[in-house]
Write a protein that holds these residues in place. Structure first.
Motif, PDB file in Angstrom:
ATOM      1  N   THR A  10       0.828  -1.194   0.000  1.00 21.35           N
ATOM      2  CA  THR A  10       0.000   0.000   0.000  1.00 21.35           C
ATOM      3  C   THR A  10       0.865   1.248   0.000  1.00 21.35           C
ATOM      4  O   THR A  10       2.041   1.208   0.339  1.00 21.35           O
ATOM      5  CB  THR A  10      -0.952  -0.023   1.204  1.00 21.35           C
ATOM      6  N   ASP A  11       0.286   2.332  -0.354  1.00 27.25           N
ATOM      7  CA  ASP A  11       0.922   3.634  -0.347  1.00 27.25           C
ATOM      8  C   ASP A  11       0.985   4.125   1.106  1.00 27.25           C
ATOM      9  O   ASP A  11      -0.030   4.170   1.784  1.00 27.25           O
ATOM     10  CB  ASP A  11       0.061   4.566  -1.209  1.00 27.25           C
ATOM     11  N   PHE A  12       2.166   4.474   1.596  1.00 26.91           N
ATOM     12  CA  PHE A  12       2.304   4.914   2.980  1.00 26.91           C
ATOM     13  C   PHE A  12       1.568   6.217   3.260  1.00 26.91           C
ATOM     14  O   PHE A  12       1.412   6.604   4.404  1.00 26.91           O
ATOM     15  CB  PHE A  12       3.775   5.061   3.368  1.00 26.91           C
ATOM     16  N   ASP A  13       1.129   6.905   2.227  1.00 24.85           N
ATOM     17  CA  ASP A  13       0.344   8.121   2.403  1.00 24.85           C
ATOM     18  C   ASP A  13      -1.152   7.842   2.423  1.00 24.85           C
ATOM     19  O   ASP A  13      -1.952   8.750   2.605  1.00 24.85           O
ATOM     20  CB  ASP A  13       0.651   9.135   1.297  1.00 24.85           C
ATOM     21  N   ARG A  14      -1.543   6.590   2.229  1.00 26.03           N
ATOM     22  CA  ARG A  14      -2.959   6.212   2.209  1.00 26.03           C
ATOM     23  C   ARG A  14      -3.125   4.856   2.885  1.00 26.03           C
ATOM     24  O   ARG A  14      -3.280   3.828   2.235  1.00 26.03           O
ATOM     25  CB  ARG A  14      -3.483   6.146   0.785  1.00 26.03           C
ATOM     26  N   LYS A  34     -10.395   7.720  17.856  1.00 29.15           N
ATOM     27  CA  LYS A  34     -10.430   8.730  18.917  1.00 29.15           C
ATOM     28  C   LYS A  34      -9.362   9.792  18.666  1.00 29.15           C
ATOM     29  O   LYS A  34      -9.637  10.985  18.764  1.00 29.15           O
ATOM     30  CB  LYS A  34     -10.205   8.065  20.272  1.00 29.15           C
ATOM     31  N   TRP A  35      -8.153   9.357  18.358  1.00 26.90           N
ATOM     32  CA  TRP A  35      -7.084  10.317  18.090  1.00 26.90           C
ATOM     33  C   TRP A  35      -7.454  11.217  16.922  1.00 26.90           C
ATOM     34  O   TRP A  35      -7.191  12.413  16.955  1.00 26.90           O
ATOM     35  CB  TRP A  35      -5.779   9.592  17.779  1.00 26.90           C
ATOM     36  N   SER A  36      -8.054  10.657  15.906  1.00 18.62           N
ATOM     37  CA  SER A  36      -8.409  11.426  14.718  1.00 18.62           C
ATOM     38  C   SER A  36      -9.563  12.391  14.982  1.00 18.62           C
ATOM     39  O   SER A  36      -9.513  13.556  14.586  1.00 18.62           O
ATOM     40  CB  SER A  36      -8.775  10.466  13.587  1.00 18.62           C
ATOM     41  N   LEU A  37     -10.584  11.913  15.656  1.00 13.31           N
ATOM     42  CA  LEU A  37     -11.787  12.725  15.869  1.00 13.31           C
ATOM     43  C   LEU A  37     -11.665  13.721  17.017  1.00 13.31           C
ATOM     44  O   LEU A  37     -12.171  14.837  16.931  1.00 13.31           O
ATOM     45  CB  LEU A  37     -12.991  11.810  16.117  1.00 13.31           C
ATOM     46  N   ARG A  43      -5.865  13.248   9.059  1.00 20.14           N
ATOM     47  CA  ARG A  43      -6.536  12.209   8.278  1.00 20.14           C
ATOM     48  C   ARG A  43      -6.764  12.749   6.869  1.00 20.14           C
ATOM     49  O   ARG A  43      -7.087  13.918   6.692  1.00 20.14           O
ATOM     50  CB  ARG A  43      -7.868  11.869   8.938  1.00 20.14           C
ATOM     51  N   ASN A  44      -6.601  11.901   5.884  1.00 21.81           N
ATOM     52  CA  ASN A  44      -6.848  12.289   4.496  1.00 21.81           C
ATOM     53  C   ASN A  44      -8.345  12.456   4.251  1.00 21.81           C
ATOM     54  O   ASN A  44      -9.165  11.885   4.966  1.00 21.81           O
ATOM     55  CB  ASN A  44      -6.286  11.234   3.539  1.00 21.81           C
ATOM     56  N   GLU A  45      -8.678  13.201   3.220  1.00 16.55           N
ATOM     57  CA  GLU A  45     -10.091  13.438   2.883  1.00 16.55           C
ATOM     58  C   GLU A  45     -10.847  12.149   2.589  1.00 16.55           C
ATOM     59  O   GLU A  45     -12.046  12.056   2.830  1.00 16.55           O
ATOM     60  CB  GLU A  45     -10.197  14.388   1.683  1.00 16.55           C
ATOM     61  N   ASP A  46     -10.135  11.126   2.085  1.00 16.13           N
ATOM     62  CA  ASP A  46     -10.796   9.859   1.752  1.00 16.13           C
ATOM     63  C   ASP A  46     -10.896   8.912   2.950  1.00 16.13           C
ATOM     64  O   ASP A  46     -11.333   7.770   2.820  1.00 16.13           O
ATOM     65  CB  ASP A  46     -10.096   9.166   0.580  1.00 16.13           C
ATOM     66  N   GLY A  47     -10.491   9.384   4.136  1.00 11.96           N
ATOM     67  CA  GLY A  47     -10.603   8.581   5.345  1.00 11.96           C
ATOM     68  C   GLY A  47      -9.376   7.747   5.663  1.00 11.96           C
ATOM     69  O   GLY A  47      -9.324   7.092   6.704  1.00 11.96           O
ATOM     70  N   THR A  48      -8.375   7.770   4.787  1.00 13.59           N
ATOM     71  CA  THR A  48      -7.138   7.050   5.052  1.00 13.59           C
ATOM     72  C   THR A  48      -6.177   7.959   5.824  1.00 13.59           C
ATOM     73  O   THR A  48      -6.487   9.128   6.084  1.00 13.59           O
ATOM     74  CB  THR A  48      -6.470   6.590   3.742  1.00 13.59           C
ATOM     75  N   SER A  50      -1.899   9.170   6.414  1.00 11.42           N
ATOM     76  CA  SER A  50      -0.507   9.207   5.985  1.00 11.42           C
ATOM     77  C   SER A  50       0.348   8.815   7.185  1.00 11.42           C
ATOM     78  O   SER A  50       0.282   9.468   8.239  1.00 11.42           O
ATOM     79  CB  SER A  50      -0.130  10.614   5.514  1.00 11.42           C
ATOM     80  N   ILE A  51       1.135   7.764   7.046  1.00  8.76           N
ATOM     81  CA  ILE A  51       1.961   7.312   8.164  1.00  8.76           C
ATOM     82  C   ILE A  51       2.890   8.431   8.622  1.00  8.76           C
ATOM     83  O   ILE A  51       3.033   8.682   9.816  1.00  8.76           O
ATOM     84  CB  ILE A  51       2.758   6.045   7.792  1.00  8.76           C
ATOM     85  N   GLY A  52       3.529   9.119   7.685  1.00 13.88           N
ATOM     86  CA  GLY A  52       4.455  10.197   8.056  1.00 13.88           C
ATOM     87  C   GLY A  52       3.775  11.308   8.831  1.00 13.88           C
ATOM     88  O   GLY A  52       4.290  11.765   9.859  1.00 13.88           O
ATOM     89  N   ASP A  53       2.615  11.741   8.362  1.00 12.59           N
ATOM     90  CA  ASP A  53       1.882  12.803   9.059  1.00 12.59           C
ATOM     91  C   ASP A  53       1.454  12.353  10.454  1.00 12.59           C
ATOM     92  O   ASP A  53       1.518  13.126  11.414  1.00 12.59           O
ATOM     93  CB  ASP A  53       0.649  13.227   8.264  1.00 12.59           C
ATOM     94  N   CYS A  54       1.023  11.100  10.561  1.00 12.79           N
ATOM     95  CA  CYS A  54       0.556  10.594  11.853  1.00 12.79           C
ATOM     96  C   CYS A  54       1.707  10.420  12.839  1.00 12.79           C
ATOM     97  O   CYS A  54       1.560  10.708  14.028  1.00 12.79           O
ATOM     98  CB  CYS A  54      -0.208   9.283  11.672  1.00 12.79           C
ATOM     99  N   LEU A  55       2.863   9.982  12.347  1.00 13.44           N
ATOM    100  CA  LEU A  55       4.027   9.862  13.229  1.00 13.44           C
ATOM    101  C   LEU A  55       4.491  11.229  13.706  1.00 13.44           C
ATOM    102  O   LEU A  55       4.844  11.397  14.878  1.00 13.44           O
ATOM    103  CB  LEU A  55       5.167   9.125  12.520  1.00 13.44           C
ATOM    104  N   GLU A  56       4.487  12.200  12.801  1.00 11.54           N
ATOM    105  CA  GLU A  56       4.854  13.567  13.191  1.00 11.54           C
ATOM    106  C   GLU A  56       3.890  14.079  14.266  1.00 11.54           C
ATOM    107  O   GLU A  56       4.299  14.659  15.263  1.00 11.54           O
ATOM    108  CB  GLU A  56       4.839  14.484  11.979  1.00 11.54           C
TER     109      GLU A  56
END
Length: 92
Positions: A10-14, A34-37, A43-48, A50-56
């Motif tokens: 899979t794409d690490f951004d999705r 919970k973390w997202s909401l 979170r991406n617009e499509d609900g997926t 990005s690992i990099g963004d989430c780790l940051e």
């Protein structure tokens, strides 16, 4: 491939909520929700995710809670099993 390893195709951004929970943070999918909401994890617009963004986000959040970024990079994240080796494998 070693037993217990997963080859991500899979794409690490999705990445799905389930995969982010299981393979990156080793928490329940409900915790990722919970973390997202409630805690503004990106979170991406499509609900997926990005690992990099989430780790940051995770590292910044831990640093705000009083841990240094070095402690988070070497301790918290490493102990969560986030280990990427050879061609996108995540040992688990």
């Amino acid at each position: 491939m070693k037993r217990g390893s997963v080859r991500l195709t899979t794409d690490f951004d999705r990445v799905s909520r389930k995969d982010l929970a299981k393979y990156v943070f080793r928490v329940s999918p409900q915790t990722v929700s919970k973390w997202s909401l409630k805690e503004d994890m990106p979170r991406n617009e499509d609900g997926t995710f990005s690992i990099g963004d989430c780790l940051e986000w995770f590292i910044d959040r831990a640093a705000q809670a009083g841990a240094s970024k070095d402690e988070v990079d070497e301790s918290s994240v490493g102990s969560r099993g986030i280990l990427m080796e050879g061609g996108g494998e995540i040992s688990g």
